[in-house]
Design a protein around this motif. Sequence first.
Motif, PDB file in Angstrom:
ATOM      1  N   ASN A 286      49.265  95.547  90.897  1.00  0.00           N
ATOM      2  CA  ASN A 286      48.207  94.473  91.268  1.00  0.00           C
ATOM      3  C   ASN A 286      47.425  93.725  90.296  1.00  0.00           C
ATOM      4  N   PHE A 287      47.874  94.104  89.009  1.00  0.00           N
ATOM      5  CA  PHE A 287      47.395  93.533  88.042  1.00  0.00           C
ATOM      6  C   PHE A 287      47.678  91.873  87.902  1.00  0.00           C
ATOM      7  N   MET A 288      46.579  91.143  87.833  1.00  0.00           N
ATOM      8  CA  MET A 288      46.703  89.507  87.757  1.00  0.00           C
ATOM      9  C   MET A 288      46.346  88.775  86.505  1.00  0.00           C
ATOM     10  N   GLY A 289      47.007  87.714  85.941  1.00  0.00           N
ATOM     11  CA  GLY A 289      46.636  87.351  84.903  1.00  0.00           C
ATOM     12  C   GLY A 289      45.723  86.299  85.316  1.00  0.00           C
ATOM     13  N   HIS A 290      44.926  85.552  84.316  1.00  0.00           N
ATOM     14  CA  HIS A 290      43.808  84.713  84.150  1.00  0.00           C
ATOM     15  C   HIS A 290      44.083  83.679  85.513  1.00  0.00           C
ATOM     16  N   ASP A 291      45.265  82.715  85.238  1.00  0.00           N
ATOM     17  CA  ASP A 291      45.506  81.791  86.129  1.00  0.00           C
ATOM     18  C   ASP A 291      45.352  82.388  87.653  1.00  0.00           C
ATOM     19  N   ASP A 292      46.250  83.326  87.698  1.00  0.00           N
ATOM     20  CA  ASP A 292      46.159  83.990  89.365  1.00  0.00           C
ATOM     21  C   ASP A 292      44.982  84.292  89.727  1.00  0.00           C
ATOM     22  N   VAL A 293      44.308  84.738  88.696  1.00  0.00           N
ATOM     23  CA  VAL A 293      42.766  85.251  89.048  1.00  0.00           C
ATOM     24  C   VAL A 293      41.922  84.095  89.709  1.00  0.00           C
ATOM     25  N   GLU A 294      41.818  82.987  88.839  1.00  0.00           N
ATOM     26  CA  GLU A 294      41.330  81.770  89.179  1.00  0.00           C
ATOM     27  C   GLU A 294      41.973  81.151  90.750  1.00  0.00           C
ATOM     28  N   LYS A 295      43.060  81.315  90.897  1.00  0.00           N
ATOM     29  CA  LYS A 295      43.614  80.637  92.142  1.00  0.00           C
ATOM     30  C   LYS A 295      43.289  81.581  93.345  1.00  0.00           C
ATOM     31  N   ARG A 296      43.054  82.868  93.094  1.00  0.00           N
ATOM     32  CA  ARG A 296      42.734  83.654  94.156  1.00  0.00           C
ATOM     33  C   ARG A 296      41.296  83.496  94.628  1.00  0.00           C
ATOM     34  N   MET A 297      40.598  83.055  93.548  1.00  0.00           N
ATOM     35  CA  MET A 297      39.094  83.022  93.744  1.00  0.00           C
ATOM     36  C   MET A 297      38.974  81.559  94.459  1.00  0.00           C
ATOM     37  N   GLU A 298      39.557  80.791  93.968  1.00  0.00           N
ATOM     38  CA  GLU A 298      39.376  79.232  94.528  1.00  0.00           C
ATOM     39  C   GLU A 298      39.733  79.241  96.052  1.00  0.00           C
ATOM     40  N   SER A 299      41.017  80.115  96.272  1.00  0.00           N
ATOM     41  CA  SER A 299      41.319  80.218  97.613  1.00  0.00           C
ATOM     42  C   SER A 299      40.518  80.609  98.790  1.00  0.00           C
ATOM     43  N   PHE A 300      39.826  81.846  98.090  1.00  0.00           N
ATOM     44  CA  PHE A 300      38.915  82.619  98.897  1.00  0.00           C
ATOM     45  C   PHE A 300      37.679  81.601  99.259  1.00  0.00           C
ATOM     46  N   GLU A 301      37.115  80.938  98.206  1.00  0.00           N
ATOM     47  CA  GLU A 301      35.975  80.006  98.470  1.00  0.00           C
ATOM     48  C   GLU A 301      36.225  79.064  99.277  1.00  0.00           C
ATOM     49  N   LYS A 302      37.603  78.385  99.230  1.00  0.00           N
ATOM     50  CA  LYS A 302      37.902  77.257 100.103  1.00  0.00           C
ATOM     51  C   LYS A 302      37.948  77.964 101.627  1.00  0.00           C
ATOM     52  N   GLU A 303      38.513  79.091 101.953  1.00  0.00           N
ATOM     53  CA  GLU A 303      38.427  79.532 103.221  1.00  0.00           C
ATOM     54  C   GLU A 303      37.247  79.973 103.725  1.00  0.00           C
ATOM     55  N   VAL A 304      36.137  80.328 102.872  1.00  0.00           N
ATOM     56  CA  VAL A 304      34.866  80.658 103.340  1.00  0.00           C
ATOM     57  C   VAL A 304      34.103  79.351 103.597  1.00  0.00           C
ATOM     58  N   GLY A 305      34.389  78.247 102.745  1.00  0.00           N
ATOM     59  CA  GLY A 305      33.772  76.966 102.968  1.00  0.00           C
ATOM     60  C   GLY A 305      32.393  76.710 102.371  1.00  0.00           C
ATOM     61  N   GLU A 306      32.439  77.718 101.236  1.00  0.00           N
ATOM     62  CA  GLU A 306      31.039  77.626 100.290  1.00  0.00           C
ATOM     63  C   GLU A 306      31.405  78.212  99.110  1.00  0.00           C
ATOM     64  N   GLU A 307      30.640  78.013  98.148  1.00  0.00           N
ATOM     65  CA  GLU A 307      30.532  78.587  96.668  1.00  0.00           C
ATOM     66  C   GLU A 307      30.185  79.855  96.784  1.00  0.00           C
ATOM     67  N   ILE A 308      30.966  80.833  96.160  1.00  0.00           N
ATOM     68  CA  ILE A 308      30.550  82.402  96.164  1.00  0.00           C
ATOM     69  C   ILE A 308      30.620  82.792  94.574  1.00  0.00           C
ATOM     70  N   LYS A 309      29.818  83.769  94.399  1.00  0.00           N
ATOM     71  CA  LYS A 309      29.745  84.431  93.102  1.00  0.00           C
ATOM     72  C   LYS A 309      30.750  85.723  93.403  1.00  0.00           C
ATOM     73  N   VAL A 310      31.780  85.482  92.786  1.00  0.00           N
ATOM     74  CA  VAL A 310      33.157  86.446  92.473  1.00  0.00           C
ATOM     75  C   VAL A 310      33.056  86.728  91.037  1.00  0.00           C
ATOM     76  N   ASP A 311      33.253  88.051  90.890  1.00  0.00           N
ATOM     77  CA  ASP A 311      33.428  88.500  89.782  1.00  0.00           C
ATOM     78  C   ASP A 311      34.806  89.222  89.520  1.00  0.00           C
ATOM     79  N   PHE A 312      35.607  89.298  88.601  1.00  0.00           N
ATOM     80  CA  PHE A 312      36.854  89.872  88.476  1.00  0.00           C
ATOM     81  C   PHE A 312      36.800  91.014  87.364  1.00  0.00           C
ATOM     82  N   TYR A 313      36.677  92.268  87.718  1.00  0.00           N
ATOM     83  CA  TYR A 313      36.419  93.354  86.851  1.00  0.00           C
ATOM     84  C   TYR A 313      37.873  94.116  86.656  1.00  0.00           C
ATOM     85  N   ASN A 314      37.953  94.158  85.325  1.00  0.00           N
ATOM     86  CA  ASN A 314      39.464  94.956  84.903  1.00  0.00           C
ATOM     87  C   ASN A 314      38.938  96.350  84.761  1.00  0.00           C
ATOM     88  N   HIS A 315      39.611  97.215  85.335  1.00  0.00           N
ATOM     89  CA  HIS A 315      39.506  98.711  85.207  1.00  0.00           C
ATOM     90  C   HIS A 315      41.045  99.326  85.506  1.00  0.00           C
TER      91      HIS A 315
END
Length: 273
Positions: A190-219
């Motif tokens: 399930n590990f994602m690179g920086h570009d994949d992370v950005e794409k997923r965040m942008e897609s989620f925000e687009k679906e919600v229809g508003e800017e969202i505070k999203v953090d990606f936490y590596n562990h």
Amino acid sequence: MKKILVPVDFSAYSEYALEVAAILAKRHGAGIVLLHMIGMSDSVLANSEIAEEAEAKYFLKLAKDKIKEFTEREYLKDVHVATIIQNYKDFNEVNEVAHEQNCDLVVMGSHGTSGFSDLFVGSNTEKVVRSSELPVIVIKKPHKDFTINKMVMACDLSKECIPIYEKAEAYAELFSASLEVVYINSAGANFMGHDDVEKRMESFEKEVGEEIKVDFYNHHSVERGILNYCFEKNADLLVIPTHGRKGLAHFVVGSLAENISNHAKMPVMTIKL
């Protein structure tokens, strides 16, 4: 919010949940429905009708006395409290009671050391959480002042998490709290690179229809990552999507949902996909 369902087994943990429910009820002008499930054993039900009736009356009287004690708690003053006592057949019935009583939220207690035990028996509380179509808040310690300033929702940013986010956002507004979304980027498949992370965040925000505070936490562990993130952010409430039998949506690995609820010291709200 109009009604809060509180399943009680008369333990200290269910009283912690009841006190939190009372705080929420007073703040939001809601009533409380106290539910106790007697859970008579098969051996009792296998007795003769006379013996069964006598035993049932005995347990019913005990339950009525105990639930009356609970309703007389000082912290319930000025809160409308209704009580329901019934024998269970399946703990999925808690969900039915919640709908019959037009409840908006379930608040329940747990000591968090062996599943959701002590409230009911064994894995029954887990069944309530998984079957509940209403949000469930799990409480594991006393909260004299249950104030939610910061909520954290852990999810995989998939489309099916959008309704969960919208419900969490509504509760954040109700509680006058901030809401952050975290995706745990764990090692392995399930590990994602920086570009994949950005794409997923942008897609989620687009679906919600508003800017969202999203953090990606590596562990290396999703479970520990969620708990560490909440600790670092000083979160007051963790929101976790549930997926019926599967537990934690994208995160599902064995008993992860139960482990997080066991190990999290803060209150945990589960919302079903």
